[in-house]
Design an enzyme around this catalytic site. Structure first.
Site, PDB file in Angstrom:
ATOM      1  N   LYS A  54       0.927  -1.291   0.068  1.00  0.00           N
ATOM      2  CA  LYS A  54      -0.011  -0.012   0.002  1.00  0.00           C
ATOM      3  C   LYS A  54       1.033   1.249  -0.120  1.00  0.00           C
ATOM      4  CE  LYS A  54      -3.895  -2.214   2.341  1.00  0.00           C
ATOM      5  NZ  LYS A  54      -4.542  -2.801   3.419  1.00  0.00           N
ATOM      6  N   GLN A  98      -4.757  -1.295   9.737  1.00  0.00           N
ATOM      7  CA  GLN A  98      -4.736  -2.568   9.014  1.00  0.00           C
ATOM      8  C   GLN A  98      -5.209  -3.623   9.888  1.00  0.00           C
ATOM      9  OE1 GLN A  98      -3.582  -3.279   5.960  1.00  0.00           O
ATOM     10  NE2 GLN A  98      -3.772  -5.416   6.063  1.00  0.00           N
ATOM     11  N   ASP A 121     -11.096   2.782   3.764  1.00  0.00           N
ATOM     12  CA  ASP A 121     -11.443   1.520   3.590  1.00  0.00           C
ATOM     13  C   ASP A 121     -12.946   1.234   3.563  1.00  0.00           C
ATOM     14  OD1 ASP A 121      -9.344  -0.614   3.866  1.00  0.00           O
ATOM     15  OD2 ASP A 121      -8.971  -0.044   5.796  1.00  0.00           O
TER      16      ASP A 121
HETATM   17  N1  GUN Z   1      -6.692  -6.614   6.109  1.00  0.00           N
HETATM   18  C1  GUN Z   1      -6.894  -7.532   4.851  1.00  0.00           C
HETATM   19  N2  GUN Z   1      -7.484  -6.755   3.901  1.00  0.00           N
HETATM   20  C2  GUN Z   1      -7.863  -5.358   4.547  1.00  0.00           C
HETATM   21  C3  GUN Z   1      -8.207  -4.105   3.900  1.00  0.00           C
HETATM   22  O1  GUN Z   1      -8.628  -4.040   3.003  1.00  0.00           O
HETATM   23  N3  GUN Z   1      -7.978  -2.931   4.879  1.00  0.00           N
HETATM   24  C4  GUN Z   1      -7.546  -3.096   6.048  1.00  0.00           C
HETATM   25  N4  GUN Z   1      -7.677  -2.143   6.758  1.00  0.00           N
HETATM   26  N5  GUN Z   1      -7.075  -4.343   6.736  1.00  0.00           N
HETATM   27  C5  GUN Z   1      -7.260  -5.272   5.906  1.00  0.00           C
END
Ligand code: GUN
Length: 290
Positions: A54, A98, A121
């Protein structure tokens, strides 16, 4: 093989280039660089890889990112305190915490504290509500990316039946909402659905988001259907780790009209849509303040 592969890797690269161009224009016109704060708690190796990807994409798109890495024993109060500070920081347009979080932290409480207007998100209940009643808000990145892929190959969903396997708040439910907005007739299937293969065979668009490796087989699929594989599962083949989706690619590609591969299908689109949501957040703030 009869199916055409939907190249999520290439489409995501195209999207990132477009985002980079729009971010450069925003900087030139308003002096604003969209900022994403990424919070990682603990040392889950998979989460560390996701966060690294990311942050890399953020830099590629010309966005700014700030990473906050906290130890696994961080208290809920300390994490809530950090989220509060990020909510108040005007240089931050997007906040991503996350998941999963360590056991001592209530994830719903943390996600619920994120300012809905920085919730890139799309996990906050306010954004889930906005999506369900058709108001502008943040759409979770994986369904948003999947919808872009579907649009590429089947832009008109009126009269089409879409089946989403999986009812998670992060993928299944928002995916169904997006497909409904696009005029598809939508069924959400899950582990308690009767005759899942028979139901899937009625789908013009089939989205698999269950986390069960290779579950969807060729004889579950209507000839010519669009198959979107959201699954990312690590399995062992001949003693070696391999990434596979929820769809048995080999058999389904013999029947489907279009199919996303794993890897290089939905995965890169998820990250590109995080960038898109962050850019959108900055653009909305500029619009609201001018
Ligand atoms: N953990 C796995 N996929 C995601 C996601 O798309 N966003 C977040 N915040 N955590 C994750």
């Amino acid at each position: 093989m009869v199916a055409e592969i939907i190249d999520g890797f290439a489409i995501a690269a195209e999207l990132r280039r477009d985002i980079a161009a729009r971010a450069a224009e925003m900087k030139e016109a308003y002096g604003v660089v969209p900022g994403l704060a990424v919070v990682l708690v603990g040392d889950d190796p998979a989460s560390a890889v996701y966060v690294r990807n990311k942050l890399k994409a953020t830099a590629e798109c010309g966005l700014r990112s700030v990473e906050h890495v906290l130890p696994a024993n961080t208290s809920e109060a300390d994490l809530l305190d950090l989220v509060g500070k990020l909510n108040a920081d005007p240089s931050v347009h997007g906040i991503l915490v996350q998941l999963p979080l360590p056991k001592q932290i209530d994830a719903d409480k943390v996600l619920g504290l994120i300012d809905p207007d920085k919730d890139v998100d799309g996990f906050h209940p306010v954004n889930a509500g906005r999506l369900s009643i058709g108001l502008p808000g943040f759409v979770p990145c994986t369904p948003r990316g999947s919808q872009i892929l579907i649009d590429r190959v089947l832009p008109n969903l009126a009269g089409k039946h879409a089946v989403v396997i999986g009812r998670s708040n992060i993928v299944g439910k928002p995916m169904a909402q997006l497909l409904l907005q696009k005029n598809a007739t939508v069924t959400i299937a899950h582990s308690k659905t009767a005759d899942l293969p028979g139901l899937c065979r009625t789908a013009d668009v089939l989205v698999a988001a269950v986390g069960r490796p290779l579950m969807v087989k060729g004889d579950w699929v209507k000839p010519g259907a669009v198959v979107i594989d959201v699954g990312i599962n690590r399995i062992e083949v001949d003693g070696k780790g391999k990434l596979v989706g929820d769809v048995d690619f080999a058999s389904v590609a013999e029947v489907a009209g279009h199919i996303t591969p794993v890897p290089k299908g939905v995965g890169p689109m998820t990250i590109a849509c995080l960038m898109l949501n962050t850019l959108d957040s900055a653009a909305r703030r500029i619009a609201a303040e001018s």
